[in-house]
Motif scaffolding. Structure first.
Motif, short mmCIF file in Angstrom:
data_model
loop_
_atom_site.label_atom_id
_atom_site.label_comp_id
_atom_site.label_asym_id
_atom_site.label_seq_id
_atom_site.Cartn_x
_atom_site.Cartn_y
_atom_site.Cartn_z
N GLU A 24 29.67 37.46 40.48
CA GLU A 24 29.00 36.36 41.16
C GLU A 24 29.92 35.18 41.38
N SER A 25 30.92 35.04 40.51
CA SER A 25 31.85 33.92 40.61
C SER A 25 32.77 34.03 41.83
N TRP A 26 32.82 35.21 42.43
CA TRP A 26 33.64 35.39 43.62
C TRP A 26 32.84 34.91 44.83
N GLY A 27 33.19 33.76 45.31
CA GLY A 27 32.49 33.24 46.48
C GLY A 27 33.22 33.61 47.76
N GLY A 28 34.01 34.63 47.68
CA GLY A 28 34.89 34.99 48.78
C GLY A 28 34.21 35.53 50.01
N HIS A 29 35.00 35.68 51.02
CA HIS A 29 34.55 36.24 52.29
C HIS A 29 34.66 37.76 52.20
N ASP A 109 29.59 46.84 34.99
CA ASP A 109 30.44 46.59 33.83
C ASP A 109 31.79 47.30 33.95
N GLU A 110 31.82 48.51 34.52
CA GLU A 110 33.08 49.23 34.70
C GLU A 110 33.95 48.53 35.75
N LEU A 111 33.31 48.07 36.82
CA LEU A 111 34.05 47.37 37.86
C LEU A 111 34.63 46.07 37.30
N GLN A 112 33.82 45.33 36.56
CA GLN A 112 34.27 44.06 35.99
C GLN A 112 35.43 44.29 35.02
#
Length: 121
Positions: A24-29, A109-112
């Motif tokens: 969620e912290s990724w506010g990217g495009h 969780d695996e992706l994170q």
């Protein structure tokens, strides 16, 4: 962390699931591609910071995308996301420059954990 992100998979459902699993912290495009040809074009044009790449796709598979990006010196952080969990496939993508291999279906969780291991969290 503001990042340019590309999610490439021929399944729109898989793309949506992966996007939902992103931090969620990724506010990217976030951009999307439905095959390897589209992914390659977007990498050349938009220079994403992070690419999530499926292996099995029409027109150009993930291996071909990785090879082409490596040959052209385009080096985003690439995470291969695939159901093909054969060790030989995993070894090949890592040798072609992928940062990590994430198994489908994607679990948050695996992706994170994969992102954290690469310093992206």
């Amino acid at each position: 962390m503001e990042l340019k992100i590309l999610v490439c998979d021929d399944s729109s459902m898989a793309r949506k699931m992966l996007i939902k699993a992103l931090p969620e912290s990724w506010g990217g495009h976030i951009q999307q591609a439905g095959n390897g040809v589209e992914a390659l074009a977007q990498c050349r044009e938009n220079k994403p910071d992070v690419v999530f790449l499926d292996l099995t796709m029409p027109e150009m598979d993930g291996f071909q995308v990785l090879e082409t990006l490596k040959d052209e010196g385009i080096a985003p952080a690439i995470f291969v996301v695939s159901a093909d969990i054969q060790p030989i496939a995993q070894e090949r993508v890592l040798s072609l420059g992928a940062k990590a291999f994430v198994r489908k279906p994607v679990k948050s969780d695996e992706l994170q954990a994969a992102l954290k291991a690469q310093g992206l969290l």
